[in-house]
Design a protein around this motif. Structure first.
Motif, PDB file in Angstrom:
ATOM      1  N   PRO A 109      42.609  31.128  45.405  1.00  0.00           N
ATOM      2  CA  PRO A 109      41.882  31.384  46.659  1.00  0.00           C
ATOM      3  C   PRO A 109      42.749  31.296  47.906  1.00  0.00           C
ATOM      4  CG  PRO A 109      40.593  29.986  45.211  1.00  0.00           C
ATOM      5  CD  PRO A 109      41.944  30.123  44.580  1.00  0.00           C
ATOM      6  N   GLU A 110      43.696  30.341  47.940  1.00  0.00           N
ATOM      7  CA  GLU A 110      44.508  30.175  49.135  1.00  0.00           C
ATOM      8  C   GLU A 110      45.969  29.974  48.763  1.00  0.00           C
ATOM      9  OE1 GLU A 110      42.828  26.916  51.332  1.00  0.00           O
ATOM     10  OE2 GLU A 110      41.495  28.254  52.463  1.00  0.00           O
ATOM     11  N   VAL A 111      46.825  30.768  49.405  1.00  0.00           N
ATOM     12  CA  VAL A 111      48.272  30.664  49.242  1.00  0.00           C
ATOM     13  C   VAL A 111      48.878  30.652  50.634  1.00  0.00           C
ATOM     14  CG1 VAL A 111      50.363  31.805  48.386  1.00  0.00           C
ATOM     15  CG2 VAL A 111      48.258  31.849  47.012  1.00  0.00           C
ATOM     16  N   ILE A 124      47.594  31.351  55.916  1.00  0.00           N
ATOM     17  CA  ILE A 124      46.964  31.300  54.599  1.00  0.00           C
ATOM     18  C   ILE A 124      46.508  32.702  54.220  1.00  0.00           C
ATOM     19  CG2 ILE A 124      45.081  30.333  53.222  1.00  0.00           C
ATOM     20  CD1 ILE A 124      47.192  28.301  54.044  1.00  0.00           C
ATOM     21  N   ILE A 125      46.879  33.130  53.020  1.00  0.00           N
ATOM     22  CA  ILE A 125      46.378  34.399  52.502  1.00  0.00           C
ATOM     23  C   ILE A 125      45.457  34.099  51.327  1.00  0.00           C
ATOM     24  CG2 ILE A 125      48.452  35.624  53.241  1.00  0.00           C
ATOM     25  CD1 ILE A 125      49.284  35.682  50.252  1.00  0.00           C
ATOM     26  N   GLU A 165      48.219  29.960  37.741  1.00  0.00           N
ATOM     27  CA  GLU A 165      47.315  31.100  37.542  1.00  0.00           C
ATOM     28  C   GLU A 165      48.075  32.424  37.460  1.00  0.00           C
ATOM     29  OE1 GLU A 165      45.194  27.939  40.058  1.00  0.00           O
ATOM     30  OE2 GLU A 165      47.196  28.896  39.936  1.00  0.00           O
ATOM     31  N   TRP A 166      49.283  32.453  37.954  1.00  0.00           N
ATOM     32  CA  TRP A 166      50.075  33.681  37.964  1.00  0.00           C
ATOM     33  C   TRP A 166      51.117  33.710  36.845  1.00  0.00           C
ATOM     34  CZ3 TRP A 166      51.300  33.887  43.954  1.00  0.00           C
ATOM     35  CH2 TRP A 166      50.140  34.297  44.632  1.00  0.00           C
ATOM     36  N   VAL A 202      48.986  25.878  48.396  1.00  0.00           N
ATOM     37  CA  VAL A 202      48.350  25.021  49.404  1.00  0.00           C
ATOM     38  C   VAL A 202      48.008  23.694  48.748  1.00  0.00           C
ATOM     39  CG1 VAL A 202      46.372  24.747  50.926  1.00  0.00           C
ATOM     40  CG2 VAL A 202      47.444  26.998  50.669  1.00  0.00           C
ATOM     41  N   PRO A 203      48.524  22.594  49.268  1.00  0.00           N
ATOM     42  CA  PRO A 203      48.241  21.308  48.635  1.00  0.00           C
ATOM     43  C   PRO A 203      46.740  21.014  48.576  1.00  0.00           C
ATOM     44  CG  PRO A 203      49.965  21.107  50.297  1.00  0.00           C
ATOM     45  CD  PRO A 203      49.377  22.464  50.455  1.00  0.00           C
ATOM     46  N   ALA A 204      46.335  20.432  47.486  1.00  0.00           N
ATOM     47  CA  ALA A 204      44.925  20.051  47.353  1.00  0.00           C
ATOM     48  C   ALA A 204      44.587  18.971  48.369  1.00  0.00           C
ATOM     49  CB  ALA A 204      44.651  19.543  45.939  1.00  0.00           C
TER      50      ALA A 204
END
Length: 582
Positions: free
Chosen positions: A203-205, A196-197, A503-504, A577-579
């Motif tokens: 926040p998390e990818v 996770i980055i 968001e991107w 990242v799945p919720a």
């Protein structure tokens, strides 16, 4: 007439006697001279024959050359941590005597002047000299001459186990030399499992390494059914199927490739109507033998794991600057040009053509290949963005079509070495990144017929410090949309338009090979624009991986795919990242 004094007459007599004695001694045999040299009161010395001068001992590979290569060369020209020069390896004998194409050889026993190793450490060009300026290391004349002597003596390289421990002498010799500048930042292995980055907007990818074992990949293209094509600089075209790198390269690829330094296999792109015609387009550095090399664009039909019916689409007219004609640098001028491809929304094929590097200095000398002003010459392909029909012909609505002394393929001029190309998802305007020298990398929004200034205007400096240009802007020349000081060595480009990372959306992703000419600082940049196309912010991603990023693409699935540029490179995917379940 006045007579000389007695004192003066005495000095003249003594001088004449000394001169006569010198002449006699010079003409006398060696035995006689030896006898005359005996001091009074000592017994006469036995005559001695003159001793011939002893030749200098041969340069020893183990104690002189291997430690030199280890200290100054292996970091780039070695096995695991090699960068773009890994095809010129100096860590093992099997690589060190390779034919590099176009008349270049790493080491030619008995011929230092014909060896690429000696040419690079002895180069008069700051940009071409090894070790690079960024390391802060300048070889001494004695070190350079030592390598020259070793090569001219036959380049004796014993069969030494490269994994064996150094002898005490080798260790001491290596320790006495300064370490190369990049050694302070250790390499990091890519993770075996997803990680996770954290990013600013998301926040998390999740980062997943999809495929490993690639050698200096350059470009990535998606096939309609989900397969991916990847070029390797050495001359291979690879395929990733079901997330796995197929071991065997695709056959049928051209073999007249120069894979050296900046040269080699570069871009891969598929025709917009690939499902019907099967066309795959490739750019590479074509070997013109003694004439050097140039950039070639070919296409073929992909049938299974074979490229068939390969044909030339466009071949750049080779260029050599006047002051480098007939030299190693001149013969290689057009062989260092990068060439990206992108199909425009209307089906026209855009192709970058770099290779316009050097410029004249204040002292009248030229840096690099001395051909920077070719970027301003509309009758040269160097330093241009080209616009082609899919068969390589020039469209009649090109801005310079039909004008005398203008190449009809040229769409814009004044570029140095463009490394990224993409079309704006809304306007359809081409965006291109190009490498400046030291500072002055650019992202340009290209207009037909535009002049983007190189090398008349630039934010960059020569690799040894002085500024390239006297001004940053001039009337009639286009300003960059974004520029980088220090440089990031920008590479592949991708506008994000998918739904996986809302968001991107609308952000531009730029691969970066290194920052500020410091190795192991490669990363991925995210650039944010306002609706007018003006920059609002930048974010550096993947910095902890310390990888050179060569290409970035948005996949058909809306995920982001990234190619690292290393000797042991990888294909990486960014996923949301799945919720968590409620």
């Amino acid at each position: 007439m006045p007579q000389p004094s007695a004192t003066k007459q005495l000095f003249v007599s003594l001088a004449a006697a000394a001169a006569l004695t010198s002449l006699v001694l010079a003409a006398a045999p060696a035995t006689a001279r030896s006898s005359q040299a005996t001091q009074p009161g000592q017994p006469a010395q036995a005559p001695q024959s003159a001793q011939p001068a002893q030749p200098a001992p041969q340069v020893d590979f183990a104690t002189d050359i291997q430690p030199f290569f280890a200290a100054y060369c292996h970091e780039c020209h070695g096995p695991e941590r090699a960068t773009r020069e890994a095809n010129l390896r100096l860590d093992e004998k099997q690589f060190a005597f390779r034919d590099l194409g176009a008349g270049y050889h790493t080491i030619v026993p008995g011929d230092a002047e014909g060896s690429e190793v000696f040419a690079r450490i002895n180069s008069e060009f700051a940009e071409d000299r090894m070790p690079p300026y960024a390391t802060g290391i300048e070889l001494t004349k004695d070190e350079i001459n030592l390598v020259k002597r070793w090569i001219n003596e036959g380049a004796n390289w014993p069969d030494i186990d490269p994994n064996a421990a150094n002898t005490a002498a080798e260790t001491a010799t290596t320790a006495a030399r300064p370490r190369r500048g990049m050694s302070g930042i250790p390499a990091i292995s890519l993770p075996d499992q997803p990680i996770i980055i954290n990013t600013h907007a998301i926040p998390e990818v999740r980062l997943v390494v999809l495929a490993r074992g690639l050698s200096h990949p350059w470009s990535l293209a998606f096939l309609p059914k989900g397969d991916m094509l990847i070029t390797e600089r050495s001359g291979n075209l690879r395929i990733v199927r079901d997330g796995v790198l197929v071991p065997a390269p695709i056959s049928g690829i051209p073999t007249d490739i120069i894979a050296k330094g900046l040269s080699g296999m570069m871009e891969v792109a598929i025709h917009p109507d690939f499902e019907n015609n099967g066309y795959v387009y490739l750019t590479y550095t074509r070997d013109l033998k003694e004439a050097g090399g140039t950039v070639a664009l070919v296409r073929g039909v992909l049938e299974g794991l074979t490229l068939t019916n390969v044909e030339d689409v466009f071949v750049a007219e080779p260029w050599v600057s006047d002051d480098q004609a007939g030299t190693t640098q001149g013969g290689n001028s057009s062989a260092t040009a990068s060439a990206r491809l992108a199909f425009a929304p209307d089906g026209k094929l855009f192709m970058t053509m770099g290779g316009s590097f050097g410029v004249e200095r204040d002292d009248g000398t030229s840096s690099f290949f001395g051909n920077g002003m070719l970027a301003q010459d509309p009758n040269s392909h160097a330093g241009k963005l080209l616009r082609l029909n899919d068969d390589g012909t020039a469209p009649k609505d090109n801005p310079f079509y039909g004008r005398p002394d203008h190449k009809p393929e040229v769409y814009s001029i004044g570029h140095r070495n463009q490394m990224g190309l993409v079309f704006h998802p809304t306007t359809g305007q081409p965006y291109a990144t190009e490498h400046g020298p030291q500072g002055g990398d650019e992202l340009n929004a290209i207009e037909p017929g535009g002049n983007y200034g190189w090398p008349v205007v630039s934010y960059g400096r020569h690799y040894d410090g002085p500024r390239i240009a006297k001004q940053f802007w001039r009337e009639g020349m286009k300003e960059p949309l974004v520029y980088w000081v220090p440089s990031i060595a920008p590479s592949g480009l991708a506008f994000y338009t998918g739904e996986q990372f809302p968001e991107w959306k609308g952000n531009l992703f730029v691969g970066a090979l290194m920052e500020g000419r410091i190795p192991r600082t490669g990363h991925l940049e995210r650039i944010i624009f306002n609706p007018a196309g003006e920059e609002l912010g930048r974010e550096s991603l993947l910095t902890d991986l310390r990888q050179r990023i060569r290409d970035v693409r948005q996949g058909p699935d809306g995920l982001i795919y990234i190619l690292t540029e290393e000797a042991q490179a990888a294909l990486i995917r960014l996923e949301p990242v799945p919720a968590p379940a409620p």
